[in-house]
Design an enzyme around this catalytic site. Structure first.
Site, mmCIF file in Angstrom:
data_model
loop_
_atom_site.group_PDB
_atom_site.id
_atom_site.type_symbol
_atom_site.label_atom_id
_atom_site.label_comp_id
_atom_site.label_asym_id
_atom_site.label_seq_id
_atom_site.Cartn_x
_atom_site.Cartn_y
_atom_site.Cartn_z
ATOM 1 N N SER A 144 0.875 -1.183 0.000
ATOM 2 C CA SER A 144 0.000 0.000 0.000
ATOM 3 C C SER A 144 0.900 1.217 0.000
ATOM 4 O O SER A 144 2.020 1.167 0.533
ATOM 5 C CB SER A 144 -0.867 0.016 1.258
ATOM 6 O OG SER A 144 -1.501 1.275 1.422
ATOM 7 N N TYR A 157 -1.560 -0.292 10.265
ATOM 8 C CA TYR A 157 -1.633 -0.593 8.821
ATOM 9 C C TYR A 157 -0.355 -0.153 8.092
ATOM 10 O O TYR A 157 0.236 -0.925 7.329
ATOM 11 C CB TYR A 157 -2.861 0.107 8.233
ATOM 12 C CG TYR A 157 -3.142 -0.259 6.805
ATOM 13 C CD1 TYR A 157 -3.700 -1.504 6.479
ATOM 14 C CD2 TYR A 157 -2.863 0.624 5.763
ATOM 15 C CE1 TYR A 157 -3.966 -1.844 5.167
ATOM 16 C CE2 TYR A 157 -3.131 0.288 4.450
ATOM 17 C CZ TYR A 157 -3.679 -0.943 4.147
ATOM 18 O OH TYR A 157 -3.939 -1.276 2.843
#
Ligand code: NAD
Length: 262
Positions: A144, A157
């Site tokens: 990501s 995350y």
């Protein structure tokens, strides 16, 4: 007719989710037989039905990637059923809470690291053991832009995705001698839909200096930070994964490709 993945088998994790399913459909349309892995039996059976329409062999495997033994057993079952695993889309992931570090819940930190780092590791290790024996493999991990840029309020995350970038770089070196290429994709803002709405709402709720407390404003702020001034569509991901799995990227390994609008 010679589609590019004819005769190949692809294992896709998070196959019941948005990116996993869209990519599985693309690989199936390019000829790959599919082993679909997810923790949600409902999403899996929908994904299996959708992919079966492509006419390739499709099997679904209900497996929690955080469970090392379950992953090993699932990979064995897939190898027995299909004969081999040529392509791995190591994609399942989980986002966790949006809070600044001093308020971040340990449970969320642990859950996110378990799924995104340990899960990706277990799958990468089990599949690469098989691929090393065959001296062939094409692996794409879903990282990501959060694991490149380190956005606020996403310590679990973001940290996990920095981990996925690390797994990619290091595994690419470990596996290069065996004709196994390992790359990553890093989507940024994808929408519309649940993931986008959730991200916008949770950044607003986090109440920090980086984003407005109004979700509509947050959406504008996020879009204004993107050079192309729009979020990405899920349909803009599968082609990149397919490219990284194909011979068109034959001299690329250890790379993390941003899919971020600039
Ligand atoms: P999604 O929630 O639609 O899909 C994730 C899938 O993973 C779900 O089907 C879920 O059931 C499965 N999963 C979760 N935990 C699992 C486990 N322990 N074992 C097996 N399966 C499990 O989300 P998505 O947008 O399709 O996300 C796919 C990947 O893309 C993730 O790694 C995510 O972090 C990454 N990503 C998404 C975006 C985005 O905006 N959508 C942006 C950047 C990166």
């Amino acid at each position: 007719d010679g589609r590019k993945f004819d005769g190949k088998t692809a294992l896709v994790t998070g196959a019941g989710g948005n990116i996993g399913l869209a990519t599985a459909l693309r690989l199936a349309n390019e000829g790959a037989a599919l082993a679909l892995v997810d923790i949600s039996p409902e999403k899996l059976s929908q994904a299996k039905a959708a992919c079966s329409a492509s006419g390739v062999p499709v099997e679904a495997y209900d497996c929690d990637i955080t469970d090392r033994d379950a992953v090993a057993a699932t990979v064995d079952r897939i190898v027995s059923a299909f004969g081999a695993i040529d392509l791995l889309f190591n994609n399942a992931g989980f986002q966790g809470a949006f809070k600044p570090i001093h308020e971040y819940p340990e449970e969320d930190f642990e859950a996110v690291i378990r799924i995104n780092v340990f899960g990706a590791f277990h799958m990468l290790r089990a599949v690469s053991r098989h691929m090393v024996k065959r001296r062939f493999g094409r692996i794409v991990n879903t990282a990501s832009m959060a694991g490149v840029q380190g956005p606020p309020n996403m310590v679990a995350y973001g940290t996990s995705k920095f981990g996925v970038v690390g797994l990619t770089q290091i595994a690419s070196k470990d596996l290069a001698p065996y004709n196994i290429r390992v790359n990553a994709i890093s989507p940024a803002f994808m929408g519309p839909g649940y993931m986008w709405d959730r991200q916008v709402e949770l950044q607003a709720e986090a109440g920090t200096q980086y984003f407005s407390s109004n979700p509509e404003e947050v959406a504008k702020q996020m879009i204004e930070s993107v050079p192309m001034r729009r979020y990405g569509d899920i349909s803009e991901i599968p082609g990149v994964v397919s490219f990284l799995m194909s011979d068109d990227s034959s001299y690329m390994t250890g790379v993390n490709v941003p899919i971020s609008g600039g």
